[in-house]
Design an enzyme around this catalytic site. Structure first.
Site, PDB file in Angstrom:
ATOM      1  CG  ASN A  84      -9.757  24.048   1.035  1.00 20.75           C
ATOM      2  OD1 ASN A  84      -8.859  23.633   1.833  1.00 20.75           O
ATOM      3  ND2 ASN A  84     -10.711  23.182   0.768  1.00 20.75           N
ATOM      4  CB  SER A 145       1.107  21.986   1.500  1.00 17.91           C
ATOM      5  OG  SER A 145       1.646  20.887   2.230  1.00 17.91           O
ATOM      6  CE1 TYR A 157      -1.458  18.281  -1.548  1.00 18.89           C
ATOM      7  CE2 TYR A 157       0.611  18.885  -0.372  1.00 18.89           C
ATOM      8  CZ  TYR A 157      -1.012  18.887  -0.383  1.00 18.89           C
ATOM      9  OH  TYR A 157      -1.625  19.530   0.521  1.00 18.89           O
ATOM     10  CE  LYS A 161      -1.488  22.308  -1.787  1.00 15.88           C
ATOM     11  NZ  LYS A 161      -2.825  22.502  -1.735  1.00 15.88           N
TER      12      LYS A 161
HETATM   13  N1  CAA Z   1      11.267  10.794   5.132  1.00 18.07           N
HETATM   14  C1  CAA Z   1      12.101   9.866   4.830  1.00 18.07           C
HETATM   15  N2  CAA Z   1      12.066   8.728   4.242  1.00 18.07           N
HETATM   16  C2  CAA Z   1      10.783   8.171   3.925  1.00 18.07           C
HETATM   17  C3  CAA Z   1       9.774   9.209   4.198  1.00 18.07           C
HETATM   18  C4  CAA Z   1       9.764  10.361   4.665  1.00 18.07           C
HETATM   19  N3  CAA Z   1       8.912  11.285   5.107  1.00 18.07           N
HETATM   20  N4  CAA Z   1       8.465   8.559   3.935  1.00 18.07           N
HETATM   21  C5  CAA Z   1       9.051   7.275   3.144  1.00 18.07           C
HETATM   22  N5  CAA Z   1      10.365   7.212   3.125  1.00 18.07           N
HETATM   23  C6  CAA Z   1      10.943   6.194   2.964  1.00 18.07           C
HETATM   24  C7  CAA Z   1      10.790   4.701   3.684  1.00 18.07           C
HETATM   25  O1  CAA Z   1      11.454   4.888   4.792  1.00 18.07           O
HETATM   26  C8  CAA Z   1      11.362   3.747   2.832  1.00 18.07           C
HETATM   27  O2  CAA Z   1      12.622   3.948   2.942  1.00 18.07           O
HETATM   28  P1  CAA Z   1      13.555   2.234   2.925  1.00 18.07           P
HETATM   29  O3  CAA Z   1      12.787   1.413   1.651  1.00 18.07           O
HETATM   30  O4  CAA Z   1      14.905   2.618   3.033  1.00 18.07           O
HETATM   31  O5  CAA Z   1      12.896   1.761   4.351  1.00 18.07           O
HETATM   32  C9  CAA Z   1      11.030   4.470   1.325  1.00 18.07           C
HETATM   33  O6  CAA Z   1      10.794   5.800   1.547  1.00 18.07           O
HETATM   34  C10 CAA Z   1       9.748   3.547   0.838  1.00 18.07           C
HETATM   35  O7  CAA Z   1       8.549   3.945   1.792  1.00 18.07           O
HETATM   36  P2  CAA Z   1       7.195   3.076   1.608  1.00 18.07           P
HETATM   37  O8  CAA Z   1       7.469   1.544   2.154  1.00 18.07           O
HETATM   38  O9  CAA Z   1       6.188   3.937   2.518  1.00 18.07           O
HETATM   39  O10 CAA Z   1       6.866   3.197   0.257  1.00 18.07           O
HETATM   40  P3  CAA Z   1       5.366   3.065  -0.298  1.00 18.07           P
HETATM   41  O11 CAA Z   1       5.645   2.965  -1.916  1.00 18.07           O
HETATM   42  O12 CAA Z   1       4.789   1.963   0.181  1.00 18.07           O
HETATM   43  O13 CAA Z   1       4.704   4.469  -0.353  1.00 18.07           O
HETATM   44  C11 CAA Z   1       4.559   6.930  -0.090  1.00 18.07           C
HETATM   45  C12 CAA Z   1       5.344   5.572  -0.638  1.00 18.07           C
HETATM   46  C13 CAA Z   1       3.298   6.718  -0.697  1.00 18.07           C
HETATM   47  C14 CAA Z   1       5.188   8.031  -0.529  1.00 18.07           C
HETATM   48  C15 CAA Z   1       4.395   6.629   1.578  1.00 18.07           C
HETATM   49  O14 CAA Z   1       5.515   6.680   2.039  1.00 18.07           O
HETATM   50  C16 CAA Z   1       3.792   7.649   2.024  1.00 18.07           C
HETATM   51  O15 CAA Z   1       2.446   7.901   2.298  1.00 18.07           O
HETATM   52  N6  CAA Z   1       4.443   8.700   2.666  1.00 18.07           N
HETATM   53  C17 CAA Z   1       3.835  10.026   3.424  1.00 18.07           C
HETATM   54  C18 CAA Z   1       3.869  10.873   2.231  1.00 18.07           C
HETATM   55  C19 CAA Z   1       3.077  12.182   3.000  1.00 18.07           C
HETATM   56  O16 CAA Z   1       3.687  12.797   3.843  1.00 18.07           O
HETATM   57  N7  CAA Z   1       2.200  12.738   2.282  1.00 18.07           N
HETATM   58  C20 CAA Z   1       1.521  13.697   2.806  1.00 18.07           C
HETATM   59  C21 CAA Z   1       0.065  13.620   2.731  1.00 18.07           C
HETATM   60  S1  CAA Z   1      -0.992  14.803   3.466  1.00 18.07           S
HETATM   61  C22 CAA Z   1      -0.868  16.183   2.639  1.00 18.07           C
HETATM   62  O17 CAA Z   1      -0.478  16.117   1.625  1.00 18.07           O
HETATM   63  C23 CAA Z   1      -1.429  17.641   3.333  1.00 18.07           C
HETATM   64  C24 CAA Z   1      -0.128  18.547   3.340  1.00 18.07           C
HETATM   65  O18 CAA Z   1      -0.310  19.577   3.007  1.00 18.07           O
HETATM   66  C25 CAA Z   1       0.826  17.995   4.447  1.00 18.07           C
END
Ligand code: CAA
Length: 247
Positions: A84, A145, A157, A161
């Site tokens: 995990n 994941s 990640y 995965k």
């Molecule tokens: N789908 C499509 N577009 C996305 C997106 C998504 N899921 N997430 C971000 N974007 C796009 C945004 O819309 C943005 O586009 P525009 O500039 O055209 O508006 C662009 O990506 C930049 O996004 P941010 O402003 O958020 O950029 P940032 O540098 O500040 O952050 C990031 C980037 C850290 C990746 C942030 O977007 C984030 O945290 N995203 C979520 C990532 C995620 O899902 N992580 C899962 C963590 S939990 C886990 O991993 C457990 C598991 O098993 C699921």
């Protein structure tokens, strides 16, 4: 496999989902043992529940080899191991932020691959070694994941995965002749500290894409892990528990 009295090692069991697995398996009559990198979390778990644990960095091959050797000598071979332990270090692959263009940091990639891929590889290999050596027909459950399909912001990640899934199938095929089963659970977005780190506006958008309209709960993943351990015909498959979400 009936879980009563079974020795179950849980990596990353000091908090979050791993801790939930440990508590649930203890409640079911098993003998969980957790490994984690934070002694304070292990102490807390021990005080709260009596569940023993030890500090082991799963990405360090020598530590993992020594741990499994010592565990087998002191407690006997584990009947099940739940891989995990995992981290995130999310970033965009290329981020255009006028006037800059920022690259995905190599160090983020290395850290996640070391723990989420090599950590699983080392722990599963050592568990399987001791199971085969002693003729124990055990079970290995890897936590994959939904991101295995490739997720925005998770190059590292997602790659790790996807590798976990491929290793799960490979090991299931190779180890079946020793009576060892290997399965995986691929959780979607679950109510954990890991998901709580996502910016609220980003998380809101993610939740809107979950058909069931909510985050999953840790108990729902724990139940899937329990299913794999109990079901003697389950091997070489990845069980998706994600509220119907696809990414
Ligand atoms: N789908 C499509 N577009 C996305 C997106 C998504 N899921 N997430 C971000 N974007 C796009 C945004 O819309 C943005 O586009 P525009 O500039 O055209 O508006 C662009 O990506 C930049 O996004 P941010 O402003 O958020 O950029 P940032 O540098 O500040 O952050 C990031 C980037 C850290 C990746 C942030 O977007 C984030 O945290 N995203 C979520 C990532 C995620 O899902 N992580 C899962 C963590 S939990 C886990 O991993 C457990 C598991 O098993 C699921």
């Amino acid at each position: 496999m009936d879980v009563a009295d079974k020795k179950i090692i849980i990596t990353g069991g000091g908090r979050g989902m791993g801790k939930r697995f440990a508590l649930d398996f203890k409640r079911l009559g098993a003998r969980p043992f957790v490994v984690d990198v934070e002694q304070a979390n292990l102490d807390l778990l021990k005080n709260e529940s009596g569940i023993p644990g030890m500090v082991v960095d799963v990405s360090d091959e020598n530590q993992v080899v020594d741990f499994f050797e010592n565990y087998a000598r002191e407690n006997g071979v584990p009947d099940a191991v739940i891989n995990n332990a995992g981290i995130t270090a999310d970033a965009l692959f290329i981020k255009k932020k006028e006037p800059e263009i920022i690259r995905f940091p190599t160090s983020n990639c290395e850290r996640v691959i070391k723990i989420n891929l090599f950590g699983v590889f080392f722990c599963a290999r050592e568990a399987a070694y001791h199971m085969v050596k002693n003729g124990v027909k055990g079970v290995i459950v890897n936590i994959s994941s939904i991101s295995r399909a490739g997720n925005v912001g998770q190059t590292n990640y997602s790659a790790a995965k996807a590798a976990v899934d491929a290793m799960t199938v490979t090991w299931a095929k190779e180890l079946a002749k020793y009576g060892i089963r290997v399965g995986a659970v691929a959780p979607g977005y679950i109510n954990t500290e890991m998901v709580a780190k996502i910016r609220p506006e980003v998380l809101d958008r993610i939740i809107r894409n979950i058909p069931l309209g909510r985050l999953g709960e840790m108990g729902e993943i724990s139940y899937a892990v329990e299913f794999i351990i109990r079901n003697d015909f389950y091997t070489g498959r990845v069980l998706e528990v994600d509220g119907g979400m696809r990414i």
